[in-house]
Design a protein around this motif. Structure first.
Motif, PDB file in Angstrom:
ATOM      1  N   ASN A   1      -4.691  -4.027  -1.573  1.00  0.00           N
ATOM      2  CA  ASN A   1      -4.899  -3.223  -0.369  1.00  0.00           C
ATOM      3  C   ASN A   1      -3.928  -3.567   0.754  1.00  0.00           C
ATOM      4  N   ALA A   2      -3.393  -4.772   0.733  1.00  0.00           N
ATOM      5  CA  ALA A   2      -2.412  -5.192   1.736  1.00  0.00           C
ATOM      6  C   ALA A   2      -1.684  -6.415   1.205  1.00  0.00           C
TER       7      ALA A   2
ATOM      8  N   SER B   1      -7.865   1.037   4.533  1.00  0.00           N
ATOM      9  CA  SER B   1      -7.386   1.492   5.841  1.00  0.00           C
ATOM     10  C   SER B   1      -5.863   1.524   5.907  1.00  0.00           C
ATOM     11  N   THR B   2      -5.206   0.703   5.096  1.00  0.00           N
ATOM     12  CA  THR B   2      -3.743   0.648   5.088  1.00  0.00           C
ATOM     13  C   THR B   2      -3.121   1.903   4.486  1.00  0.00           C
TER      14      THR B   2
ATOM     15  N   GLY C   1      -6.976   5.646   8.951  1.00  0.00           N
ATOM     16  CA  GLY C   1      -7.187   4.205   8.825  1.00  0.00           C
ATOM     17  C   GLY C   1      -7.082   3.530  10.174  1.00  0.00           C
TER      18      GLY C   1
ATOM     19  N   ARG D   1      -3.372  -7.000   9.683  1.00  0.00           N
ATOM     20  CA  ARG D   1      -2.001  -7.451   9.922  1.00  0.00           C
ATOM     21  C   ARG D   1      -1.884  -8.862   9.395  1.00  0.00           C
TER      22      ARG D   1
ATOM     23  N   ASN E   1      -3.608   4.778   5.784  1.00  0.00           N
ATOM     24  CA  ASN E   1      -3.585   5.717   6.905  1.00  0.00           C
ATOM     25  C   ASN E   1      -2.466   6.753   6.769  1.00  0.00           C
TER      26      ASN E   1
ATOM     27  N   GLY F   1       0.806   4.459   7.436  1.00  0.00           N
ATOM     28  CA  GLY F   1       0.191   3.305   6.787  1.00  0.00           C
ATOM     29  C   GLY F   1       1.175   2.553   5.923  1.00  0.00           C
ATOM     30  N   THR F   2       0.821   1.334   5.552  1.00  0.00           N
ATOM     31  CA  THR F   2       1.743   0.496   4.778  1.00  0.00           C
ATOM     32  C   THR F   2       1.738   0.825   3.290  1.00  0.00           C
ATOM     33  N   MET F   3       0.733   1.509   2.798  1.00  0.00           N
ATOM     34  CA  MET F   3       0.676   1.863   1.382  1.00  0.00           C
ATOM     35  C   MET F   3       1.429   3.165   1.155  1.00  0.00           C
TER      36      MET F   3
ATOM     37  N   ASP G   1      -6.870  -8.228  12.931  1.00  0.00           N
ATOM     38  CA  ASP G   1      -7.006  -6.798  13.167  1.00  0.00           C
ATOM     39  C   ASP G   1      -5.787  -6.345  13.971  1.00  0.00           C
TER      40      ASP G   1
ATOM     41  N   GLN H   1      -6.457  -1.731  10.919  1.00  0.00           N
ATOM     42  CA  GLN H   1      -5.798  -2.179   9.688  1.00  0.00           C
ATOM     43  C   GLN H   1      -5.468  -3.673   9.753  1.00  0.00           C
TER      44      GLN H   1
END
Length: 337
Positions: free
Chosen positions: A232-233, A102-103, A140, A145, A105, A75-77, A169, A143
């Motif tokens: 969150n993103a 979800s980010t 997640g 994009r 993941n 995930g990106t986080m 998505d 996610q």
């Protein structure tokens, strides 16, 4: 832990704490999560109840925030923050939600507790108090994009520009079909994002377009999908700039083998970016004969060395150096004598 903070904030890194040590008045006995795994889809978040048992000698009512760092997954986080956990004096605990996007993941582990309230971008007074706590597995899916298209693609200095932001998505490549609240920030706003409140919103196609003012600097631009308490993103970048290169030899002619300084400038002063003095061989082949870097002033100095009698064509090449695209100066000649 500080690397995790930087990863979470992406564009907006929290300033260093005022004291490079945990708060000695915060004592942690235990940290628990009411769930060991969660599944999150799309733009939703799933709450996980976090309970901290301990004491804080200064203010019994002060909130705390629990920090989890990534230990696996894609995930990106890279880190997660709980919301401000509320103190229950009777039980000696703080409790509240960790809102998982979800980010996130992948897998996370509790690594510390920070005295609250969480209030970016103000620096925390102390480092988080380390605590090796439980892990959380996050599945997640779908996610978000974030993409961006800049018009014009290369923005001239002193000219306005627009960015067409899109949220889709990542799994299907399609928009979510709902209006999404976002924060469109510019320049210092990208590093001074205070949290969820925002007035920007996409269309149901996930697209929002914004025009940005002209600037002679290189301001950052970002889209943030707000979370609680942070984000969150996000996607952030600096618009591409042209490489406007000028170069002039210190002498129009020089004996063969003599060193001739070539001075020049690059608009925007792209500090430490490479510049190359190139000499023309044959009809069209430019070869690098000297290399250097742009100084903080935007100026550079390279050296030519005439190899034969007569006019010798030179130019200065600027390889792409983000956010500057590649460019070359006008050709000039030094006559070998």
């Amino acid at each position: 832990m500080k690397r995790a903070l930087a990863g979470l904030l992406a564009l907006a890194v929290l300033p260093a704490p005022a004291h490079a040590a945990p708060d000695p008045r915060l004592h942690i006995e235990s940290v628990t999560l009411n769930r060991g795994s969660v599944a999150v889809s799309g733009l939703n978040t799933v709450p996980v109840t976090v309970t901290v048992k301990g004491s804080y000698g200064v203010d019994a009512k002060a909130p705390v925030n629990v920090i989890l760092e990534r230990t696996g997954g894609s995930g990106t986080m890279s880190a997660l923050f709980s919301t401000n956990l509320v103190r229950d004096a009777a039980s000696g605990t703080w409790s509240g939600a960790l809102k998982v996007p979800s980010t996130a993941n992948g897998t996370f582990k509790v690594t510390g507790v920070q005295t609250g309230p969480f209030s970016p971008p103000s620096p925390p007074t102390f480092d988080p108090t380390p605590y090796a706590g439980p892990s959380l597995a996050v599945t997640g899916t779908h996610q978000p994009r974030i993409t961006a298209a800049v018009t014009p693609k290369v923005v001239p200095f002193g000219a306005p520009y627009s960015i067409r932001w899109a949220i889709t998505d990542a799994q299907t490549g399609k928009p979510y079909g709902s209006r999404i609240r976002v924060a469109l920030k510019h320049d210092s706003g990208c590093v001074e994002y205070f949290g969820p409140g925002t007035t920007d919103v996409t269309g149901t196609n996930g697209i929002v377009t914004k025009t940005y003012p002209a600037s002679t600097d290189n301001p950052s631009n970002c889209l943030i999908v707000p979370g609680d308490p942070w984000l969150n993103a996000t996607l952030g970048f600096t618009a591409a700039r042209p490489a406007i290169v000028s170069a002039t030899p210190s002498k129009a002619s020089a004996p063969i083998g003599t060193i001739v300084p070539v001075n020049g400038t690059v608009a925007g002063a792209p500090y430490n970016c490479a510049v190359q003095l190139q000499r023309l061989y044959g009809a069209s082949q430019w070869r690098t004969v000297s290399a250097g870097r742009v100084r903080r002033s935007g100026r550079f100095t390279l050296t030519a060395q005439p190899a034969y009698r007569g006019p010798i064509p030179y130019r200065v090449s600027f390889p792409a150096c983000a956010p500057y695209v590649a460019g070359v100066s006008k050709a000039f000649s030094i006559r070998g004598t």
